[in-house]
Design a protein around this motif. Structure first.
Motif, PDB file in Angstrom:
ATOM      1  N   HIS A  85       0.844  -1.203   0.000  1.00  8.21           N
ATOM      2  CA  HIS A  85       0.000   0.000   0.000  1.00  8.21           C
ATOM      3  C   HIS A  85       0.872   1.244   0.000  1.00  8.21           C
ATOM      4  O   HIS A  85       2.067   1.171   0.270  1.00  8.21           O
ATOM      5  N   ASP A  87       1.857   4.909   1.590  1.00 10.90           N
ATOM      6  CA  ASP A  87       1.804   5.754   2.778  1.00 10.90           C
ATOM      7  C   ASP A  87       1.876   7.193   2.280  1.00 10.90           C
ATOM      8  O   ASP A  87       2.861   7.581   1.647  1.00 10.90           O
ATOM      9  N   ARG A  89       2.362  10.861   3.175  1.00 17.88           N
ATOM     10  CA  ARG A  89       2.949  11.660   4.261  1.00 17.88           C
ATOM     11  C   ARG A  89       2.171  12.959   4.405  1.00 17.88           C
ATOM     12  O   ARG A  89       2.449  13.944   3.739  1.00 17.88           O
ATOM     13  N   ASP A 128       5.360   4.266  16.991  1.00 16.21           N
ATOM     14  CA  ASP A 128       4.248   4.723  16.157  1.00 16.21           C
ATOM     15  C   ASP A 128       3.831   6.126  16.569  1.00 16.21           C
ATOM     16  O   ASP A 128       3.383   6.342  17.692  1.00 16.21           O
ATOM     17  N   HIS A 131      -1.268   7.160  13.023  1.00 14.31           N
ATOM     18  CA  HIS A 131      -1.577   7.184  11.597  1.00 14.31           C
ATOM     19  C   HIS A 131      -3.024   6.784  11.381  1.00 14.31           C
ATOM     20  O   HIS A 131      -3.716   6.378  12.315  1.00 14.31           O
ATOM     21  N   VAL A 133      -5.664   4.622   8.575  1.00 11.35           N
ATOM     22  CA  VAL A 133      -5.809   3.730   7.429  1.00 11.35           C
ATOM     23  C   VAL A 133      -7.067   4.172   6.687  1.00 11.35           C
ATOM     24  O   VAL A 133      -8.130   4.345   7.280  1.00 11.35           O
ATOM     25  N   GLU A 141      -6.465   0.030   0.137  1.00 13.82           N
ATOM     26  CA  GLU A 141      -6.043   0.642   1.380  1.00 13.82           C
ATOM     27  C   GLU A 141      -4.790   1.489   1.180  1.00 13.82           C
ATOM     28  O   GLU A 141      -3.926   1.171   0.364  1.00 13.82           O
ATOM     29  N   PHE A 142      -4.707   2.570   1.958  1.00 11.60           N
ATOM     30  CA  PHE A 142      -3.505   3.398   2.038  1.00 11.60           C
ATOM     31  C   PHE A 142      -3.491   4.027   3.417  1.00 11.60           C
ATOM     32  O   PHE A 142      -4.491   4.014   4.123  1.00 11.60           O
ATOM     33  N   CYS A 143      -2.333   4.516   3.813  1.00 13.83           N
ATOM     34  CA  CYS A 143      -2.208   5.144   5.139  1.00 13.83           C
ATOM     35  C   CYS A 143      -1.914   6.628   5.009  1.00 13.83           C
ATOM     36  O   CYS A 143      -1.189   7.047   4.108  1.00 13.83           O
ATOM     37  N   LEU A 144      -2.455   7.380   5.936  1.00  7.47           N
ATOM     38  CA  LEU A 144      -2.043   8.764   6.134  1.00  7.47           C
ATOM     39  C   LEU A 144      -1.110   8.723   7.325  1.00  7.47           C
ATOM     40  O   LEU A 144      -1.472   8.243   8.393  1.00  7.47           O
ATOM     41  N   ASP A 145       0.109   9.191   7.145  1.00  9.24           N
ATOM     42  CA  ASP A 145       1.044   9.233   8.277  1.00  9.24           C
ATOM     43  C   ASP A 145       1.938  10.435   8.198  1.00  9.24           C
ATOM     44  O   ASP A 145       1.816  11.263   7.343  1.00  9.24           O
TER      45      ASP A 145
END
Length: 145
Positions: A85, A87, A89, A128, A131, A133, A141-145
């Motif tokens: 996936h 991420d 930023r 961690d 973040h 999901v 799916e992708f993450c915001l972090d």
């Protein structure tokens, strides 16, 4: 020798999913080949049947730094969780409440574009910083972090 990378998405609607990711990342749709003002003109000139015009799409980083994202139509719907996936930023250099507020603001923006919130992970130092999901309009799916 380093290699250039392209990230490929299987999807049902390449045009819509590529437009979503262009907005998410600040990318732009790849321009049509030289001599054509639009992709429609290029595809028609190449003899591609109109019903196949949305078989693929691509977005590129306008600064030429990030990878090209390619979207290809596939007949089957997404079935399981992604094994790879992206991420995104969205809060670099931020921590704690400021970081989570920035992630929430970006999540709100992306939901308005068609994303779905899946989970929020609170900061759990030292590993961690917190973040979120998310999923794109077709469930990737992708993450915001």
């Amino acid at each position: 020798m380093a290699r250039e990378v392209q990230v490929t998405f299987d999807c049902a609607d390449p045009g819509a999913v590529s437009a979503f990711w262009a907005e998410v990342l600040g990318y732009r749709l790849q321009v049509p080949p030289k001599g054509f003002e639009t992709w429609e003109q290029a595809l028609e000139a190449s003899g591609v049947p109109r019903e196949r015009w949305n078989d693929a799409s691509a977005v590129i980083d306008p600064d030429g730094v990030g990878p090209r994202l390619f979207f290809q139509r596939v007949p089957e719907p997404k079935q399981v969780k992604n094994r790879v996936h992206l991420d995104v930023r969205a809060a670099p250099g931020l921590a704690g409440e400021a970081r989570m507020a920035a992630l929430e603001a970006e999540a709100d923006r992306l939901v308005a574009l068609g994303a779905t919130r899946l989970r929020r992970f609170e900061p759990a130092p030292p590993l961690d910083a917190g973040h979120m999901v998310m999923a794109d309009p077709e469930g990737n799916e992708f993450c915001l972090d």
